[in-house]
Design an enzyme around this catalytic site. Sequence first.
Site, short mmCIF file in Angstrom:
data_model
loop_
_atom_site.label_atom_id
_atom_site.label_comp_id
_atom_site.label_asym_id
_atom_site.label_seq_id
_atom_site.Cartn_x
_atom_site.Cartn_y
_atom_site.Cartn_z
N TRP A 92 0.83 -1.22 0.00
CA TRP A 92 0.00 0.00 0.00
C TRP A 92 0.86 1.26 0.00
O TRP A 92 0.50 2.26 -0.63
CB TRP A 92 -0.96 -0.04 1.18
CG TRP A 92 -1.79 -1.28 1.17
CD1 TRP A 92 -1.77 -2.31 2.07
CD2 TRP A 92 -2.71 -1.69 0.14
NE1 TRP A 92 -2.63 -3.30 1.69
CE2 TRP A 92 -3.22 -2.96 0.52
CE3 TRP A 92 -3.15 -1.10 -1.04
CZ2 TRP A 92 -4.14 -3.65 -0.26
CZ3 TRP A 92 -4.08 -1.79 -1.83
CH2 TRP A 92 -4.57 -3.05 -1.42
N ASP A 101 -1.25 6.83 6.41
CA ASP A 101 -2.32 5.87 6.13
C ASP A 101 -2.43 4.96 7.34
O ASP A 101 -1.58 4.12 7.57
CB ASP A 101 -1.96 5.08 4.86
CG ASP A 101 -2.97 3.98 4.54
OD1 ASP A 101 -3.95 3.81 5.31
OD2 ASP A 101 -2.78 3.29 3.52
N LYS A 125 -11.25 -1.94 7.84
CA LYS A 125 -10.27 -2.81 8.49
C LYS A 125 -10.32 -2.76 10.01
O LYS A 125 -9.91 -3.70 10.67
CB LYS A 125 -8.86 -2.49 7.99
CG LYS A 125 -8.64 -2.86 6.53
CD LYS A 125 -7.19 -2.76 6.15
CE LYS A 125 -6.98 -3.12 4.70
NZ LYS A 125 -7.31 -4.53 4.39
#
Length: 355
Positions: free
Chosen positions: A99, A166, A190
């Site tokens: 990511w 993030d 998540k």
Amino acid sequence: MKKYNFNAGPSMLPREVIENTAKQILDFNGSGLSLAEISHRAKDFQPVVDEAEALVKELLQVPEGYSVLFLGGGASLEFCMVPFNFLIKKAAYLNTGTWAKKAMKEAKLFGEVVEVASSADANYTFIPKGYTVPEDADYFHTTSNNTIYGTECRVDLDVPVRQICDMSSDIFSRPVDVAKYDCIYAGAQKNLSMAGVTIVIVKNDALGKAPRPIPTMLDYRTHVEKGSMFNTPPVVPIYTALENLRWIKAQGGVEAMDKRACQRAEMLYAEIDRNKLFHGTVAEEDRSVMNICFVMNEEYAELEKPFFEFATSKGMVGIKGHRSVGGFRASCYNAQTIEGVQALIDTMKEFEANH
């Protein structure tokens, strides 16, 4: 048979959060209409957004001068929105996994990107350290928890520039010094809600400095000015996030979540280290408490499929590792219970005894 959900995302949610959301989907606040069919302009829905925003600020002790946004598009859209809004000439990125790499790729469309360090050569099995962040960078971007690889940085770094992070898979699992960041973003599926909403915490006076025209929907100022209501927001996921935020507060806040996360992780890593069949995949000092990755020891490699089938028969759901790592991954987000972790440990012990 009881099921124990170790999926990496969408994540396990507290049962009461699911049940309360289900009630509102049937009849929202006694209106006779479903939460799934009401207008986001309805007078009964604005208090949902207001309370959710207030709880985000309370739980993370967000300083004055920040806005909390509820947007669509997931963290993947934020990979683009961040450089669109914050990158003036140069940005620094720490490459700790898939990511982070995707975020860097998007940023390169807007200016110079400096990769300050990477653990790619070691298949992202550790968090790089000892790197230098350029003092003339517009921001330094990190990914706090690397869902695929099972590494995590559980501290707020001290660097000479503003930070952007993030936090998709560990937000609300520990206290955060929000004042160090110009932007924190997280796909809520998540660790906070169902898929469909992204939480963004943005410093207001950091906006409006980028030297480029920004499309209306991709400009954070649009959503700050309209209180996340510029266009139709993801109503049901926002409500689920609200229920989860209420649950976190009732459990004792992020401090309690932090304590529970460490307890669960200590239990499971202890078994991984003890069990003759398994070993962990990342450097011990960088082990994630959210996504616990482990594989069969080489001499027992042929037992990988049998263990997966055995664990599944025992009610363990979602423990198969990502294809980039293989083996197994037990995701222990906020809603995961000590009982669930103990059930997995007992399963590992029983399988070891049988082999």
